[in-house]
Design a protein around this motif. Structure first.
Motif, PDB file in Angstrom:
ATOM      1  N   ILE A 184       0.851  -1.191   0.000  1.00  0.00           N
ATOM      2  CA  ILE A 184       0.000   0.000   0.000  1.00  0.00           C
ATOM      3  C   ILE A 184       0.889   1.246   0.000  1.00  0.00           C
ATOM      4  CG2 ILE A 184      -1.876   1.255   1.172  1.00  0.00           C
ATOM      5  CD1 ILE A 184      -2.521  -1.344   2.654  1.00  0.00           C
ATOM      6  N   PHE A 185       0.684   2.055  -1.034  1.00  0.00           N
ATOM      7  CA  PHE A 185       1.435   3.310  -1.151  1.00  0.00           C
ATOM      8  C   PHE A 185       0.401   4.369  -1.525  1.00  0.00           C
ATOM      9  CE2 PHE A 185       3.814  -0.324  -2.609  1.00  0.00           C
ATOM     10  CZ  PHE A 185       4.991  -0.263  -1.870  1.00  0.00           C
ATOM     11  N   GLU A 186       0.029   5.186  -0.574  1.00  0.00           N
ATOM     12  CA  GLU A 186      -1.122   6.028  -0.837  1.00  0.00           C
ATOM     13  C   GLU A 186      -1.045   7.389  -0.148  1.00  0.00           C
ATOM     14  OE1 GLU A 186      -4.964   3.948  -0.496  1.00  0.00           O
ATOM     15  OE2 GLU A 186      -5.751   5.804   0.353  1.00  0.00           O
ATOM     16  N   ILE A 187      -1.416   8.418  -0.891  1.00  0.00           N
ATOM     17  CA  ILE A 187      -1.572   9.755  -0.314  1.00  0.00           C
ATOM     18  C   ILE A 187      -2.946  10.254  -0.720  1.00  0.00           C
ATOM     19  CG2 ILE A 187      -0.728  12.141  -0.269  1.00  0.00           C
ATOM     20  CD1 ILE A 187       2.027  11.156  -0.815  1.00  0.00           C
ATOM     21  N   SER A 188      -3.772  10.632   0.264  1.00  0.00           N
ATOM     22  CA  SER A 188      -5.128  11.035  -0.079  1.00  0.00           C
ATOM     23  C   SER A 188      -5.625  12.165   0.812  1.00  0.00           C
ATOM     24  CB  SER A 188      -6.070   9.831   0.031  1.00  0.00           C
ATOM     25  OG  SER A 188      -6.037   9.326   1.351  1.00  0.00           O
ATOM     26  N   GLY A 189      -6.596  12.894   0.298  1.00  0.00           N
ATOM     27  CA  GLY A 189      -7.219  13.952   1.093  1.00  0.00           C
ATOM     28  C   GLY A 189      -6.759  15.345   0.711  1.00  0.00           C
ATOM     29  N   ARG A 190      -6.584  16.185   1.716  1.00  0.00           N
ATOM     30  CA  ARG A 190      -6.214  17.580   1.478  1.00  0.00           C
ATOM     31  C   ARG A 190      -4.787  17.834   1.919  1.00  0.00           C
ATOM     32  NH1 ARG A 190     -11.625  20.874   3.230  1.00  0.00           N
ATOM     33  NH2 ARG A 190     -10.357  22.686   2.912  1.00  0.00           N
ATOM     34  N   SER A 191      -4.072  18.616   1.121  1.00  0.00           N
ATOM     35  CA  SER A 191      -2.700  18.930   1.493  1.00  0.00           C
ATOM     36  C   SER A 191      -2.417  20.421   1.443  1.00  0.00           C
ATOM     37  CB  SER A 191      -1.726  18.174   0.583  1.00  0.00           C
ATOM     38  OG  SER A 191      -0.402  18.494   0.943  1.00  0.00           O
ATOM     39  N   LEU A 248       4.910  17.057  -4.050  1.00  0.00           N
ATOM     40  CA  LEU A 248       4.320  15.906  -4.730  1.00  0.00           C
ATOM     41  C   LEU A 248       5.188  15.526  -5.931  1.00  0.00           C
ATOM     42  CD1 LEU A 248       0.522  16.870  -4.626  1.00  0.00           C
ATOM     43  CD2 LEU A 248       1.698  15.200  -3.188  1.00  0.00           C
ATOM     44  N   LEU A 249       5.709  16.548  -6.592  1.00  0.00           N
ATOM     45  CA  LEU A 249       6.617  16.283  -7.718  1.00  0.00           C
ATOM     46  C   LEU A 249       7.881  15.562  -7.227  1.00  0.00           C
ATOM     47  CD1 LEU A 249       7.321  16.586 -10.738  1.00  0.00           C
ATOM     48  CD2 LEU A 249       8.417  18.753 -10.175  1.00  0.00           C
ATOM     49  N   ASP A 250       8.368  15.977  -6.070  1.00  0.00           N
ATOM     50  CA  ASP A 250       9.550  15.306  -5.510  1.00  0.00           C
ATOM     51  C   ASP A 250       9.283  13.810  -5.293  1.00  0.00           C
ATOM     52  OD1 ASP A 250      10.907  17.681  -5.549  1.00  0.00           O
ATOM     53  OD2 ASP A 250      10.724  18.085  -3.409  1.00  0.00           O
ATOM     54  N   LEU A 300       9.636  11.345   1.877  1.00  0.00           N
ATOM     55  CA  LEU A 300      10.708  11.263   0.879  1.00  0.00           C
ATOM     56  C   LEU A 300      11.842  10.359   1.385  1.00  0.00           C
ATOM     57  CD1 LEU A 300      10.672  15.021  -0.168  1.00  0.00           C
ATOM     58  CD2 LEU A 300       9.997  13.090  -1.612  1.00  0.00           C
ATOM     59  N   GLN A 301      12.131  10.477   2.670  1.00  0.00           N
ATOM     60  CA  GLN A 301      13.182   9.628   3.245  1.00  0.00           C
ATOM     61  C   GLN A 301      12.783   8.161   3.208  1.00  0.00           C
ATOM     62  OE1 GLN A 301      14.419  10.990   7.146  1.00  0.00           O
ATOM     63  NE2 GLN A 301      14.844  13.024   6.324  1.00  0.00           N
ATOM     64  N   TRP A 302      11.505   7.923   3.506  1.00  0.00           N
ATOM     65  CA  TRP A 302      10.997   6.546   3.473  1.00  0.00           C
ATOM     66  C   TRP A 302      11.163   5.970   2.068  1.00  0.00           C
ATOM     67  CZ3 TRP A 302       7.602   3.338   1.030  1.00  0.00           C
ATOM     68  CH2 TRP A 302       7.223   2.162   1.705  1.00  0.00           C
TER      69      TRP A 302
END
Lengths: 191, 127
Positions: B23-30, B74-76, B43-45
């Motif tokens: 599972i690799f996920e980013i969701s919601g508001r940033s 997000l681009l990074d 990024l370190q992970w």
């Protein structure tokens, strides 16, 4: 306050109220813009728009523009001339709602030395069409670096893209060293 | 590998990075107060994960809002995934956008143009 001052103050409050009504201002704030303030204003405006059944796309655009405008002030408003408490690292923030448009207006003090560069950036953005803005956004994202304050140099481009309008900006002279920078973004309620 | 699980708030996204369960996920508001502080551990992970990645990495973005400061971070993340792909690993980005949100759809298309990683655009209806 003595009797005369009370009367003067009450008249000021009433005039201020009438001015706000005349300009359809629904929110006005002067002071330091922090992350907490940004959150409070965006959620307040969001709930008002939801209550008034504004369309999703308009709500999103207003939200985007508010966040970028508020962050511009919190990151860039100059603390220059901090002996003048009125202007130190602060700004004015207003939202107005008319029948056809929302306006988000910010004002903050900037040092004269920054005007040229800022005008150049804004004029360049204003010279571009939709496709040009898209390319500029991509270039800036790829090549731009995040500043110490966490700005990516993308805020103005994003505002121009989301609103589909030119950036309406003015510099008003304050004193020999500073100007007041006013930016108004317009979001159509009907398009 | 250590699992990252961050519950979303009204200004930070939900992040789940769990190599074992894929599972690799980013969701919601940033729109975090400090974007760098928020995204640095992620990024370190990814750097650590890149040393011995799974055979296939499907990374899901399901954002409803992100500010311009976040867009750079997000681009990074995407560039880390691009690196992973360049090192010969199988990578896919799934970019979810609400059906009525052209801007979010376009944001995905723009990222797909910038980084050399297979992108899958997935529209969904907000309930």
């Amino acid at each position: 306050m003595d009797r005369k001052n009370v009367r003067g103050f009450l008249e000021f409050v009433y005039d201020f109220y009438k001015s706000m009504k005349a300009h359809e201002i629904t929110l006005v704030y002067e002071g330091e813009i922090t992350h907490q303030i940004t959150k409070a204003f965006t959620s307040l405006t969001e709930s008002n728009m939801a209550k008034e059944e504004e369309s999703n796309s308009v709500q999103k655009k207003v939200f985007h523009v508010m966040v970028e405008c508020l962050q511009n002030i919190s990151k860039h408003a100059d603390t220059f001339g901090s002996d003048d408490f009125l202007f130190a690292g602060r700004g004015i923030f207003m939202v107005s709602k008319g029948d056809e448009e929302y306006h988000v207006t910010t004002g903050n003090v900037i040092e004269n030395s920054k005007i040229e560069e800022l005008s150049k950036i804004l004029d360049h953005i204003n010279s571009l069409d939709k496709e040009g803005l898209k390319q500029l956004y991509k270039t800036q994202m790829r090549e731009g670096r995040l500043s110490e304050k966490g700005g990516a140099g993308l805020g103005f481009i994003d505002i121009a893209r989301k609103t589909g309008r030119k950036l309406d900006y003015h510099f008003l002279p304050i004193d020999e060293e500073t100007h007041f920078f006013v930016l108004t973004s317009t979001i159509s309620r009907t398009e | 590998m250590e699992v990252i699980k961050i519950m979303g708030t009204d200004d930070t996204p939900t992040v789940i990075l769990d190599a074992e369960n894929e599972i690799f996920e980013i969701s919601g508001r940033s729109l975090p107060e400090d974007v760098t502080a928020f995204y640095d551990p992620i990024l370190q992970w990814l750097d650590e994960y890149s040393e011995s990645p799974n055979a296939k990495t499907i990374f899901t973005f399901k954002l409803v809002y992100f500010n311009t400061a976040s867009s750079k971070l997000l681009l990074d993340i995407l560039m880390k995934l691009e690196q992973l792909k360049e090192n010969g690993h199988d990578v896919l980005v799934r970019w979810y956008y609400p059906d009525d949100d052209e801007d979010m759809q376009e944001a995905g298309e723009e990222y797909a143009d910038i980084v050399d990683v297979p992108f899958e655009q997935v529209g969904y209806t907000l309930s």
